[in-house]
Motif scaffolding. Structure first.
Motif, PDB file in Angstrom:
ATOM      1  N   TYR A 164       2.573   4.230   7.144  1.00 23.49           N
ATOM      2  CA  TYR A 164       2.270   2.882   6.684  1.00 23.49           C
ATOM      3  C   TYR A 164       2.966   1.787   7.484  1.00 23.49           C
ATOM      4  CZ  TYR A 164       0.746   5.466   2.595  1.00 23.49           C
ATOM      5  OH  TYR A 164       0.104   6.333   1.764  1.00 23.49           O
ATOM      6  N   ARG A 203       2.431   1.617  -3.489  1.00 21.70           N
ATOM      7  CA  ARG A 203       1.445   2.037  -4.478  1.00 21.70           C
ATOM      8  C   ARG A 203       1.033   3.495  -4.262  1.00 21.70           C
ATOM      9  NH1 ARG A 203      -2.472  -1.847  -4.244  1.00 21.70           N
ATOM     10  NH2 ARG A 203      -1.030  -3.216  -5.318  1.00 21.70           N
ATOM     11  N   GLN A 204       0.828   3.884  -3.018  1.00 22.72           N
ATOM     12  CA  GLN A 204       0.440   5.275  -2.762  1.00 22.72           C
ATOM     13  C   GLN A 204       1.549   6.244  -3.169  1.00 22.72           C
ATOM     14  OE1 GLN A 204      -2.569   6.512  -1.914  1.00 22.72           O
ATOM     15  NE2 GLN A 204      -3.205   4.406  -2.240  1.00 22.72           N
ATOM     16  N   HIS A 205       2.808   5.831  -2.962  1.00 20.14           N
ATOM     17  CA  HIS A 205       3.910   6.708  -3.352  1.00 20.14           C
ATOM     18  C   HIS A 205       3.995   6.852  -4.872  1.00 20.14           C
ATOM     19  CE1 HIS A 205       8.374   7.981  -3.032  1.00 20.14           C
ATOM     20  NE2 HIS A 205       7.578   9.014  -3.134  1.00 20.14           N
ATOM     21  N   TRP A 227       7.186  10.183   5.861  1.00 21.28           N
ATOM     22  CA  TRP A 227       5.923   9.693   5.294  1.00 21.28           C
ATOM     23  C   TRP A 227       5.762   8.192   5.432  1.00 21.28           C
ATOM     24  CZ3 TRP A 227       5.637   6.068   1.550  1.00 21.28           C
ATOM     25  CH2 TRP A 227       6.659   5.964   0.609  1.00 21.28           C
ATOM     26  N   VAL A 238       1.559   6.491  -7.021  1.00 20.53           N
ATOM     27  CA  VAL A 238       0.382   7.269  -7.424  1.00 20.53           C
ATOM     28  C   VAL A 238       0.631   8.748  -7.160  1.00 20.53           C
ATOM     29  CG1 VAL A 238      -2.034   7.770  -6.852  1.00 20.53           C
ATOM     30  CG2 VAL A 238      -1.318   5.411  -7.224  1.00 20.53           C
ATOM     31  N   ASN A 239       1.193   9.060  -6.008  1.00 19.83           N
ATOM     32  CA  ASN A 239       1.487  10.452  -5.660  1.00 19.83           C
ATOM     33  C   ASN A 239       2.470  11.067  -6.665  1.00 19.83           C
ATOM     34  OD1 ASN A 239       3.342  12.472  -3.928  1.00 19.83           O
ATOM     35  ND2 ASN A 239       1.243  12.507  -3.169  1.00 19.83           N
ATOM     36  N   ARG A 282       0.846  -1.200   0.000  1.00 16.31           N
ATOM     37  CA  ARG A 282       0.000   0.000   0.000  1.00 16.31           C
ATOM     38  C   ARG A 282       0.884   1.254   0.000  1.00 16.31           C
ATOM     39  NH1 ARG A 282      -2.682  -0.374   4.755  1.00 16.31           N
ATOM     40  NH2 ARG A 282      -3.777  -2.153   3.909  1.00 16.31           N
ATOM     41  N   GLY A 297       5.045  -1.151  -5.468  1.00 15.96           N
ATOM     42  CA  GLY A 297       3.931  -0.462  -6.111  1.00 15.96           C
ATOM     43  C   GLY A 297       4.315  -0.132  -7.540  1.00 15.96           C
ATOM     44  N   TRP A 346       7.632  12.854  -0.408  1.00 18.68           N
ATOM     45  CA  TRP A 346       6.226  12.964  -0.796  1.00 18.68           C
ATOM     46  C   TRP A 346       6.045  14.302  -1.497  1.00 18.68           C
ATOM     47  CZ3 TRP A 346       3.548   8.626  -0.178  1.00 18.68           C
ATOM     48  CH2 TRP A 346       2.180   8.644  -0.425  1.00 18.68           C
TER      49      TRP A 346
END
Length: 176
Positions: free
Chosen positions: A95, A66-68, A91, A70-71, A63, A147, A82
């Motif tokens: 998680y 993937r969030q990184h 950051w 996407v960001n 997660r 991710g 971030w």
């Protein structure tokens, strides 16, 4: 009189920019779970060839990875930080690691290329970079989160060239 004219011009430009077209929408980002799995497998193949224990995938780290990506994709940049400037060490705590750890450490490998990239190319590139190689082969790491996203029309650095972004976040810890 010149100052007043200049101030009026600045005011008009500000008004025009306020009424200009809204900022472009964030690009559409698609997760590529098959490549996430393949990168993890390839990392473990390389680790095994170097006498290292395999990394175990961790849902929370997947997660985070993937969030990184996407960001980065939505904001058009490529960095361990971030988009708001939070450094990796800050950051990642959103998680990981969770409760019950006396100490832990983390590393992150990043990669981007056209959307047809492969796990082999990603891991080969990391192995050719001393810092990324050190992360990949570290005996300290035990868990991994990968991710991968694809963006067909990215903004910023990528100049609208279809791009795949890959993050592998590796972690080591001692139970407390």
């Amino acid at each position: 009189m010149g100052r007043i004219a200049l101030l009026a011009l600045v005011g008009m430009l500000a008004a025009l920019s306020a009424t200009a077209a809204p900022a472009a929408a964030a690009p559409e980002v698609t997760a590529v779970k098959k490549l996430e799995t393949a990168v993890t497998q390839r990392m473990n193949t390389v680790r095994k060839a170097h006498g290292r224990a395999p990394l175990r995938a961790a849902t929370r780290l997947n997660r985070a990875g993937r969030q990184h990506v996407v960001n980065m994709a939505r904001h058009g940049y490529f960095a361990h930080e971030w988009s708001n400037g939070d450094p990796f060490g800050t950051w990642i705590r959103r998680y990981w690691p969770g409760s019950g750890y006396r100490s832990w450490s983390a590393g992150e490998n990043l990669y981007w290329e056209g959307p047809s990239t492969t796990a082999r190319r990603v891991v080969r590139a990391w192995m050719q970079s001393p810092g990324h190689r050190r992360n990949l082969l570290s005996r300290d790491w035990r868990r991994v989160g990968v991710g991968v996203v694809r963006v067909d029309d990215p903004i910023g650095t990528y100049r609208r060239v279809p791009t795949a972004f890959v993050v592998a976040a590796e972690y080591g810890y001692r139970s407390g």
